[in-house]
Design a protein around this motif. Sequence first.
Motif, mmCIF file in Angstrom:
data_model
loop_
_atom_site.group_PDB
_atom_site.id
_atom_site.type_symbol
_atom_site.label_atom_id
_atom_site.label_comp_id
_atom_site.label_asym_id
_atom_site.label_seq_id
_atom_site.Cartn_x
_atom_site.Cartn_y
_atom_site.Cartn_z
ATOM 1 N N PHE A 277 -89.025 5.299 17.826
ATOM 2 C CA PHE A 277 -89.573 4.312 18.605
ATOM 3 C C PHE A 277 -89.017 5.137 19.880
ATOM 4 O O PHE A 277 -89.736 4.799 20.734
ATOM 5 N N ASP A 278 -87.487 4.692 20.632
ATOM 6 C CA ASP A 278 -87.002 5.007 22.243
ATOM 7 C C ASP A 278 -87.750 6.285 22.129
ATOM 8 O O ASP A 278 -88.374 6.041 23.732
ATOM 9 N N LEU A 279 -87.474 6.990 21.653
ATOM 10 C CA LEU A 279 -87.495 8.346 22.303
ATOM 11 C C LEU A 279 -89.931 8.843 21.980
ATOM 12 O O LEU A 279 -90.677 8.900 23.340
ATOM 13 N N PHE A 280 -90.617 8.393 20.968
ATOM 14 C CA PHE A 280 -91.796 7.839 21.287
ATOM 15 C C PHE A 280 -92.755 7.062 22.411
ATOM 16 O O PHE A 280 -93.219 7.402 23.335
ATOM 17 N N GLY A 281 -91.742 6.337 22.578
ATOM 18 C CA GLY A 281 -92.186 5.274 23.332
ATOM 19 C C GLY A 281 -92.308 5.838 25.012
ATOM 20 O O GLY A 281 -92.910 6.052 26.003
ATOM 21 N N GLY A 282 -90.791 6.382 25.474
ATOM 22 C CA GLY A 282 -90.110 7.246 25.832
ATOM 23 C C GLY A 282 -91.240 8.415 26.967
ATOM 24 O O GLY A 282 -91.580 8.573 27.744
ATOM 25 N N SER A 283 -91.902 8.586 25.792
ATOM 26 C CA SER A 283 -92.418 9.819 25.662
ATOM 27 C C SER A 283 -93.928 9.432 26.576
ATOM 28 O O SER A 283 -94.607 9.948 27.599
ATOM 29 N N LEU A 284 -94.674 8.567 26.106
ATOM 30 C CA LEU A 284 -95.314 7.769 27.029
ATOM 31 C C LEU A 284 -95.969 7.507 27.834
ATOM 32 O O LEU A 284 -96.633 7.352 28.864
ATOM 33 N N ILE A 285 -94.630 6.999 28.270
ATOM 34 C CA ILE A 285 -94.191 6.159 29.442
ATOM 35 C C ILE A 285 -94.138 7.528 30.226
ATOM 36 O O ILE A 285 -94.899 7.659 31.292
ATOM 37 N N ILE A 286 -93.257 8.335 30.389
ATOM 38 C CA ILE A 286 -93.406 9.660 30.806
ATOM 39 C C ILE A 286 -94.934 10.127 31.439
ATOM 40 O O ILE A 286 -95.208 10.971 32.481
ATOM 41 N N LEU A 287 -95.618 10.606 29.671
ATOM 42 C CA LEU A 287 -96.923 11.305 30.237
ATOM 43 C C LEU A 287 -98.248 9.824 30.936
ATOM 44 O O LEU A 287 -98.826 10.599 32.032
#
Length: 309
Positions: A277-287
């Motif tokens: 969840f942390d990695l996917f959520g962080g990726s969404l924010i960066i994109l």
Amino acid sequence: MTRQHHLKGVLLASIACILWGISGVAASTIFQLNSQITALWLTQVRMISAGIILLVMGQVMGVKPTKIWRNRQDSLRLVSYGLLGLVPVQLCYFEAVKYGNAPIATIIQFLGPFIISIYFFLFKHVTPQRSEAIGMIMAFIGTLLIVTHGHLTSLAISPVVLFWGGLSAIGVATNTLIPRPLLQKYGSMTITGWGLLVAGVCLTIFKPLWQVHVQLTGMEISLLLVIIILGTVFPFLMFANSLSYILPTTASLLDAFEPLAATIFSITFLNVQLTGFDLFGGSLIILAVMALSLNVRKMMRLLHRRRTD
């Protein structure tokens, strides 16, 4: 602008952002090693030391950093930049790192550009573009995943981390907006140097440095130097220099290296465990922030056009 110049600008901005990410990891490490070190003390040392270094460098290079104090209005804006921009973006960030970890703190802070977009919408009446609206939704979903790990009835991270991280994201916005009129007039070295020094000195009101007795080991001194030199002085100079070769929008896209660097180095050297969840959520924010950055120039042009109408 040649291709080599563009590449130089990209490399300078990328390395600067990576160094900022490493700075967060160094801060997380020093908090773990020494319980005497507080976020306030670390921020004071970082700001005052880096501010003095930048101002001395500016004086040696003939920038004349004291010139800004001759203008009362500019001086007041400079103080506002230090207190309302640099304090939250650094002190609140270190608080989030101390109570959480560098990757999560950096990712939450990365939401700052959306606060800028909201500011333009509310106070400058600049309507968000479609990509901005989509980006905001992505960022909201990403933040929700990090905060709840998919369980909407409970928090997966401490409310304290969310509080300090949120304030640091607001700091990113004020840190970007407040000094804009000063940068072209006096240069980034002068504004950043004085902003850091003013903010650091003002923070001593809460807890003077000379009243705090912190015993440091050789490792902790090394980490402190990494935070001051590699994590503050060098990246500020490199990022400012990169703008001579690339557009601000390109540089802002490269900001994504900061949370990426914080995540990679934290996992590699500190064994920080991040969930899917942390990695996917962080990726969404960066994109989402990268999508927003593509429209920054349009936003600024529209604002400039409305000012001149």
